[in-house]
Design a protein around this motif. Structure first.
Motif, mmCIF file in Angstrom:
data_model
loop_
_atom_site.group_PDB
_atom_site.id
_atom_site.type_symbol
_atom_site.label_atom_id
_atom_site.label_comp_id
_atom_site.label_asym_id
_atom_site.label_seq_id
_atom_site.Cartn_x
_atom_site.Cartn_y
_atom_site.Cartn_z
ATOM 1 N N GLY A 82 24.920 2.393 -44.297
ATOM 2 C CA GLY A 82 24.859 1.257 -45.220
ATOM 3 C C GLY A 82 23.704 0.342 -44.833
ATOM 4 O O GLY A 82 22.781 0.744 -44.091
ATOM 5 N N LEU A 83 23.751 -0.893 -45.320
ATOM 6 C CA LEU A 83 22.662 -1.831 -45.039
ATOM 7 C C LEU A 83 22.511 -2.064 -43.535
ATOM 8 O O LEU A 83 21.393 -2.118 -43.013
ATOM 9 N N ALA A 140 21.140 1.313 -41.809
ATOM 10 C CA ALA A 140 19.750 1.586 -42.185
ATOM 11 C C ALA A 140 18.824 0.587 -41.497
ATOM 12 O O ALA A 140 17.751 0.960 -40.991
ATOM 13 N N GLN A 179 29.262 7.619 -49.357
ATOM 14 C CA GLN A 179 28.403 6.553 -49.878
ATOM 15 C C GLN A 179 28.772 5.214 -49.241
ATOM 16 O O GLN A 179 29.938 4.940 -49.011
ATOM 17 N N SER A 180 27.759 4.403 -49.000
ATOM 18 C CA SER A 180 28.025 3.089 -48.417
ATOM 19 C C SER A 180 28.356 2.102 -49.531
ATOM 20 O O SER A 180 28.367 2.462 -50.712
ATOM 21 N N LEU A 218 26.453 -0.146 -50.494
ATOM 22 C CA LEU A 218 25.229 -0.573 -51.179
ATOM 23 C C LEU A 218 25.306 -0.317 -52.675
ATOM 24 O O LEU A 218 24.856 -1.113 -53.487
ATOM 25 N N ARG A 219 25.887 0.817 -53.063
ATOM 26 C CA ARG A 219 25.949 1.175 -54.489
ATOM 27 C C ARG A 219 26.933 0.317 -55.268
ATOM 28 O O ARG A 219 26.906 0.290 -56.491
ATOM 29 N N GLU A 268 19.234 0.985 -51.953
ATOM 30 C CA GLU A 268 19.528 2.144 -51.108
ATOM 31 C C GLU A 268 18.322 3.091 -51.088
ATOM 32 O O GLU A 268 17.900 3.567 -50.025
ATOM 33 N N GLU A 269 17.733 3.333 -52.261
ATOM 34 C CA GLU A 269 16.575 4.243 -52.331
ATOM 35 C C GLU A 269 15.395 3.686 -51.524
ATOM 36 O O GLU A 269 14.713 4.422 -50.804
ATOM 37 N N TYR A 287 16.131 4.196 -47.804
ATOM 38 C CA TYR A 287 16.050 5.596 -47.364
ATOM 39 C C TYR A 287 14.602 6.115 -47.413
ATOM 40 O O TYR A 287 14.228 6.933 -46.582
ATOM 41 N N SER A 295 23.299 13.298 -43.616
ATOM 42 C CA SER A 295 24.296 12.658 -44.490
ATOM 43 C C SER A 295 25.446 13.616 -44.795
ATOM 44 O O SER A 295 25.287 14.835 -44.710
#
Ligand code: FAD
Length: 429
Positions: A13-14, A17, A37-38, A40-41, A266-267, A270, A282
């Protein structure tokens, strides 16, 4: 054979990362292992540092004024105000033109889909023309197929809340979309690709068709706000084309989950991880660990890859597995616990003391999580570091209520930055 790195970050997640990016600033090899998935979405894409104090006072005008008064044990108190500043400026470097807000310490007021205004420290560039401190009259445009954003209601809420501008809302049909269960990414991709869509009198590119649908509703307003669906990969170009066609500024209003600004963040992160040379794995959970002979250092963790247990070894570890939402902290009837290392999570033994009667009250469970020292090492019940080479960051930490304080993104950034930097320094020694 174990997989070997200098720093291993668990959780993407934030917080994770940021920790991996900060660690990669040193010379060592950094790996990030993450499972599902974190958040963030689901999150708005805004980076809130502190919108309300733990006593509920606010909205806070300048979070840096308020940080110094936070109670002992709050993650910001642990890392110190200077580290929060450094983390934000690190984020500004990573995000570049995609984010705004770095020109001032003060919170910006960003209108959200319900017509409320959110105090936040960093906001996507796509929301910048919509700030509530700006006095330009505003047209909000919603779509019948996206009922989460009722533009007329949101406009009425903004006016009732005392916004220094006139706001109107209209609800339109989105050209090319008839189904009300279309995903937000479908709207974005139509605009990204500028697909040809049917209009009342023929066909047009999606951007031109959308502008043509809005244009007759525009009166004296000099800015138009749309729900945050204006493109994904080409979001800036979509906004620019709409603004050109309408002759006004165009902005996005952050929406509830799933959130395109969250997906874009998120993009962005990453892409930055890849560029920084961080190895990312992942879809696999860390399920266990082993210590070295003395028992005070983590030797390796165990990753479950489709039923095969694989050891991952590093000099330094950062735990960024999220809170009760991300499953980095879990609760059962009798206990609250951290599932990988079983780090100490203070909580009352009687579960009825985890909550208060008032639904909107100050619930102790909202602050459940690990208690770190100032180096972000989780402490055991005797206040000693659980392991000398383990740090923790983000929502897995306790001592703050991110939803009430509006501090989720800021705490993840600040603690991720500090944990990653220190792990990077020690991991590459
Ligand atoms: C609905 C919602 C809205 C929000 N809105 C905002 C907002 O507007 N502004 C703001 O600033 N903040 C907001 N937040 C808070 C913010 O998005 C994050 O919750 C916060 O930054 C915590 O991030 P994190 O990286 O610590 O954890 P998470 O985002 O929860 O990420 C943890 C990651 O760790 C992984 N993981 C867990 N266990 C394992 C394991 N055993 N092995 C490997 N990986 C594992 C998870 O799968 C996940 O990917 C919101 C949160 C939610 C839930």
């Amino acid at each position: 054979m174990a997989i070997e790195d200098d720093v291993l970050v668990i959780g993407g997640g934030l917080a994770g990362a940021t920790a991996a990016l900060a660690a990669a600033e040193r010379d060592g090899q950094v790996r990030l292992v993450t499972y599902k998935q974190s958040t963030l979405r689901h999150a708005s894409g805004l980076i809130d540092v502190l919108g309300y104090t733990p006593d509920g006072e606010g909205p806070v005008v300048d979070p840096f004024d308020a940080l110094a008064a936070l109670p002992d044990g709050h993650p910001y108190e642990r890392v110190g105000v200077e580290a929060v500043r450094e983390a934000l400026s690190f984020f500004d470097d990573v995000a570049g033109d995609s984010y705004a807000g770095g020109h001032t310490d003060a919170n910006a007021l960003v209108p959200t889909h319900g017509g409320t205004v959110k105090p936040t420290a960093r906001y996507p560039a796509s929301t910048a023309a919509g700030l509530a401190s700006d006095d330009r009259d505003t047209l909000l445009v919603g779509f019948g197929t996206l009922p989460d954003f009722e533009a007329p209601l949101a406009a009425a809420h903004l006016e009732a809340a005392g916004a220094p501008f006139a706001a109107r809302g209209v609800t339109l049909s989105f050209p090319g979309i008839v189904r009300d269960d279309a995903k937000v990414t479908r709207y974005a991709h139509l605009l990204d690709r500028d697909d040809t869509v049917a209009t009342g009198d023929g066909e047009a590119g999606a951007r031109e068709a959308l502008a043509a649908a809005v244009e007759p509703h525009l009166e004296d307003e000099t800015r138009v706000g749309f729900p945050a669906i204006l493109g994904d990969e080409h979001a800036a170009a979509v906004r620019a084309d709409l603004a050109d066609a309408l002759g006004v500024e165009v902005f996005e209003v952050p929406m509830g989950p799933p959130s395109l600004p969250g997906i874009r963040l998120e993009e962005l992160l990453y892409d930055a991880l890849e560029e920084a040379g961080v190895r990312t794995t992942s879809g696999v959970p860390v399920i266990d660990f082993e210590t070295d002979d003395g028992g005070d250092r983590i030797d390796h963790v165990v990753v479950d890859r489709n039923g095969t247990e694989i050891p991952y070894r590093a000099e330094q570890y950062v735990l960024a597995t999220g809170g009760l939402v991300g499953k980095g902290v879990r609760s059962e009837r009798e206990r609250v616990f951290e599932p990988i290392f079983d780090c100490h999570v203070p909580h009352a033994t009687d579960r009825y003391d985890w909550f208060v009667d008032d639904v909107f009250g100050d619930h102790p469970y909202a602050r459940f999580g690990l208690v770190p020292d100032r180096d972000l090492r989780p402490l055991d019940a005797g206040e000693n570091p659980e392991y000398s080479n383990l740090r923790a960051a983000g929502a897995v930490l306790g001592g703050y209520d991110f939803a009430a304080e509006k501090s989720g993104g800021g705490v993840s950034l600040a603690t991720g930055y500090v944990a990653g930097t220190r792990a990077g320094e020690e991991g590459s020694e």
